[in-house]
Design a protein around this motif. Structure first.
Motif, mmCIF file in Angstrom:
data_model
loop_
_atom_site.group_PDB
_atom_site.id
_atom_site.type_symbol
_atom_site.label_atom_id
_atom_site.label_comp_id
_atom_site.label_asym_id
_atom_site.label_seq_id
_atom_site.Cartn_x
_atom_site.Cartn_y
_atom_site.Cartn_z
ATOM 1 N N ILE A 287 0.852 -1.008 0.165
ATOM 2 C CA ILE A 287 0.029 -0.043 0.057
ATOM 3 C C ILE A 287 0.925 1.123 0.065
ATOM 4 C CG2 ILE A 287 -1.615 1.392 1.483
ATOM 5 C CD1 ILE A 287 -3.104 -0.708 0.305
ATOM 6 N N VAL A 288 1.985 1.408 1.039
ATOM 7 C CA VAL A 288 2.820 2.381 0.823
ATOM 8 C C VAL A 288 3.411 2.511 -0.348
ATOM 9 C CG1 VAL A 288 4.741 3.524 2.213
ATOM 10 C CG2 VAL A 288 2.843 1.983 3.448
ATOM 11 N N ARG A 289 4.031 1.479 -1.096
ATOM 12 C CA ARG A 289 4.660 1.542 -2.389
ATOM 13 C C ARG A 289 3.645 2.277 -3.304
ATOM 14 N NH1 ARG A 289 7.212 -3.496 -1.135
ATOM 15 N NH2 ARG A 289 5.560 -4.588 -2.114
ATOM 16 N N ALA A 290 2.354 1.695 -3.164
ATOM 17 C CA ALA A 290 1.516 2.032 -4.194
ATOM 18 C C ALA A 290 1.124 3.483 -4.355
ATOM 19 C CB ALA A 290 0.297 1.314 -4.096
ATOM 20 N N VAL A 291 1.155 4.367 -3.215
ATOM 21 C CA VAL A 291 0.750 5.599 -3.168
ATOM 22 C C VAL A 291 2.061 6.477 -2.688
ATOM 23 C CG1 VAL A 291 -1.451 5.049 -2.345
ATOM 24 C CG2 VAL A 291 0.142 5.468 -0.547
ATOM 25 N N GLY A 292 3.291 6.139 -2.326
ATOM 26 C CA GLY A 292 4.341 6.747 -2.353
ATOM 27 C C GLY A 292 4.300 7.209 -0.689
ATOM 28 N N GLN A 293 3.153 7.754 -0.246
ATOM 29 C CA GLN A 293 3.190 8.380 1.105
ATOM 30 C C GLN A 293 1.746 8.230 1.676
ATOM 31 O OE1 GLN A 293 3.087 12.869 1.592
ATOM 32 N NE2 GLN A 293 5.054 12.514 2.645
ATOM 33 N N MET A 294 1.593 7.795 3.011
ATOM 34 C CA MET A 294 0.433 7.625 3.602
ATOM 35 C C MET A 294 0.217 8.596 4.901
ATOM 36 S SD MET A 294 -1.005 3.905 5.298
ATOM 37 C CE MET A 294 -0.985 2.989 3.796
ATOM 38 N N GLU A 295 -0.980 9.225 5.036
ATOM 39 C CA GLU A 295 -1.023 9.932 6.137
ATOM 40 C C GLU A 295 -1.888 8.939 7.304
ATOM 41 O OE1 GLU A 295 -3.474 13.927 7.509
ATOM 42 O OE2 GLU A 295 -3.764 13.137 5.570
ATOM 43 N N ILE A 296 -1.483 8.897 8.439
ATOM 44 C CA ILE A 296 -1.930 8.034 9.592
ATOM 45 C C ILE A 296 -2.689 9.066 10.585
ATOM 46 C CG2 ILE A 296 -1.492 6.398 11.286
ATOM 47 C CD1 ILE A 296 -0.618 5.472 8.551
ATOM 48 N N ARG A 297 -3.891 8.766 10.676
ATOM 49 C CA ARG A 297 -4.717 9.646 11.872
ATOM 50 C C ARG A 297 -5.418 8.803 12.537
ATOM 51 N NH1 ARG A 297 -5.164 14.905 9.585
ATOM 52 N NH2 ARG A 297 -6.157 15.248 11.566
ATOM 53 N N SER A 298 -5.353 9.133 14.032
ATOM 54 C CA SER A 298 -6.087 8.799 15.042
ATOM 55 C C SER A 298 -7.268 9.448 15.651
ATOM 56 C CB SER A 298 -5.079 8.308 16.097
ATOM 57 O OG SER A 298 -4.825 9.259 16.633
ATOM 58 N N ASP A 299 -7.432 10.576 14.907
ATOM 59 C CA ASP A 299 -8.598 11.729 15.452
ATOM 60 C C ASP A 299 -9.827 11.623 14.667
ATOM 61 O OD1 ASP A 299 -7.165 12.517 13.208
ATOM 62 O OD2 ASP A 299 -7.224 14.719 13.853
ATOM 63 N N PHE A 300 -9.986 10.615 13.872
ATOM 64 C CA PHE A 300 -11.470 10.601 13.120
ATOM 65 C C PHE A 300 -12.409 9.314 13.582
ATOM 66 C CE2 PHE A 300 -8.889 12.261 9.342
ATOM 67 C CZ PHE A 300 -9.455 13.513 9.613
ATOM 68 N N MET A 301 -13.596 9.493 13.512
ATOM 69 C CA MET A 301 -14.515 8.504 13.952
ATOM 70 C C MET A 301 -15.292 8.061 12.764
ATOM 71 S SD MET A 301 -17.825 9.236 16.430
ATOM 72 C CE MET A 301 -18.754 10.073 15.061
ATOM 73 N N ASP A 302 -15.504 6.602 12.812
ATOM 74 C CA ASP A 302 -16.279 5.985 11.679
ATOM 75 C C ASP A 302 -17.701 6.430 12.192
ATOM 76 O OD1 ASP A 302 -17.815 4.239 10.500
ATOM 77 O OD2 ASP A 302 -16.395 2.533 10.463
#
Length: 477
Positions: free
Chosen positions: A198-213
């Motif tokens: 996944i990381v290779r596919a997009v080059g960069q991934m933003e990781i967040r823990s402040d969002f609610m489903d």
């Protein structure tokens, strides 16, 4: 924004949730719990109606709850919506609820909405995003609540300590359109592994823990029905969505021959440790944002382009069917909350009196309150700003109501003080009582000189004269 007409809507209304005890009961299911004196379910239905989504299946847990909800709907939404109520046994989970209505799902895309959602976000915008990307699933996420949380058991008060709630960990592409990784529930506190592909596919991934489903999902019907055939799935949030996100670059959907090789006993996809990135320490509790990067000699293509090329990283291997998982993030000025705890019940009611009052549909007076014309107020009684008092209620002399909701046909004596509280219907409060930061269910009798602070009182309870309670749930045995 009008959604495509071939969207079918399923609203999951629940039944009598233990998380909302003692406020819900056999006589008052969760769907009919009053929020600013309107049934909780009405907020989701009116949001759908405003988006011209009027053909709706409402799933309710339990026979009694289904009968009550169906009776209310037949009066409240007659000639407005085409609603069919489907009942399920209790505790079947959101996946079980969708399985119960699967034979009725015939549209190209299915919109699933939680019945405890209170929001002003247009479902049509989510549907349009889903259709624009041709996604297998599109999920609504919003900022996590800053007070209380899903596991809190008290009604709380104005001065309670507030802290961010870590509900999920999500990985987003740089455009914030695609959902690359998602972890929820108890797994949030465990070691978390990101697939390198996944990381290779997009080059960069933003990781967040402040969002609610927010429990609003648009599904491609064929994908949803395929997933429902899998065993050991209970929750859309904790099982189905993570499964689809995890398998999107090597989809097992509609490729059933590969299932036995790629599934573990709980529906999880097996990963080689060497292909994962451990981010257990990447999202500490006091920070919400980290970036994972895979350095490449050329700029990474967009995720959309990767899907167009079938995400085939190894050209020597045959291409596998892929699918896209998208995310719709709410705007900063939009309101989005789920009423899934007693704490959330208090928080949302207070929001309806303040920052989110527009959602109620009420017209607030110059004094910033809503007092029904039939309300009788005694001498020197005041209803301050951010109050709602429903029809037929009588208040005696020298009463004070601040930042509170009072329901229908209540009888309130003299010299009563009600602050930051929710008082439901047909309640009697005798002289010289003080109610602060509390929730009082319908048909409760509070005798003279009683004092309640941060309490939740179940339906029909009698509080004797002179009693004092603090931070207690009170219910009939």
């Amino acid at each position: 924004m009008d959604p495509p007409m071939d969207f079918q809507v399923v609203v999951l209304a629940g039944g009598t949730s233990d998380k909302l005890s003692p406020l819900v009961s056999k006589e008052l299911p969760k769907a009919l719990l009053p929020v600013a004196n309107k049934p909780l379910l009405s907020y989701a239905l009116e949001l759908l109606e405003a988006t011209n989504l009027k053909n709706i299946i409402v799933v309710v847990e339990g026979d009694e709850a289904a009968t009550q909800v169906e009776s209310w709907l037949s009066v409240a939404y007659m000639d407005r919506l085409n609603v069919e109520v489907v009942k399920t046994p209790g505790d079947v989970g959101t996946v079980g609820a969708i399985r119960a209505v699967a034979p009725f799902l015939i549209s190209t895309d299915i919109l699933i909405v939680s019945g405890d959602l209170v929001s002003d976000i247009s479902p049509g915008a989510i549907a349009a995003t889903h259709r624009r990307h041709g996604a297998a699933v599109t999920a609504l996420f919003c900022p996590a609540p800053v007070s209380g949380g899903a596991d809190s058991s008290t009604s709380g008060g104005k001065d309670k300590a507030k802290k961010p709630s870590r509900c999920n960990i999500v990985g987003l592409d740089p455009t914030r359109q695609f959902l690359l990784h998602v972890v929820s529930g108890a797994k949030v506190e465990k070691d978390i592994h990101i697939q390198k592909r996944i990381v290779r596919a997009v080059g960069q991934m933003e990781i967040r823990s402040d969002f609610m489903d927010a429990h609003v999902y648009a599904f491609k019907r064929t994908v949803l029905l395929d997933v429902l055939e899998k065993e050991n799935l209970y929750s859309i949030k904790q099982d189905v969505l993570p499964y689809l996100v995890r398998t999107q670059l090597r989809s097992e959907i509609s490729a059933k021959k590969e299932n036995s090789a790629d599934e573990s006993s709980n529906g999880a996809t097996k990963e080689l440790p060497s292909e994962d990135v451990n981010i257990n320490s990447a999202v500490p509790s006091n920070q919400n944002l980290r970036w994972l990067s895979q350095h490449r000699e050329i700029a990474p293509s967009s995720y959309q382009e990767i899907h167009i090329s079938d995400c085939d990283m190894n050209k020597s291997r045959p291409s596998k069917k892929t699918h896209k998982c998208c995310i719709y993030l709410s705007g900063k000025t939009q309101y989005c909350a789920r009423l899934n705890s007693v704490q959330a019940f208090g928080d949302i009611n207070r929001d309806m009196l303040g920052e989110a009052s527009r959602i109620t549909g009420y017209t607030f007076s110059a004094q910033n309150n809503v007092v029904h014309p039939t309300v009788v107020q005694g001498a020197k009684t005041t209803a301050g700003g951010q109050c709602i008092i429903a029809e037929g209620t009588i208040l005696g002399d020298k009463c004070s109501v601040k930042r509170s909701v009072i329901g229908r046909h209540c009888r309130i004596g003299s010299n009563v003080k009600i602050v930051n509280s929710i008082v439901m219907n047909h309640i009697t409060i005798e002289d010289n009582c003080t109610i602060q930061g509390s929730v009082i269910s319908s048909n409760v009798q509070i005798q003279e000189r009683a004092s309640l602070k941060d309490c939740q009182v179940g339906a029909g309870y009698v509080i004797t004269a002179g009693s004092e309670y603090k931070s207690e749930p009170l219910t009939k045995s």
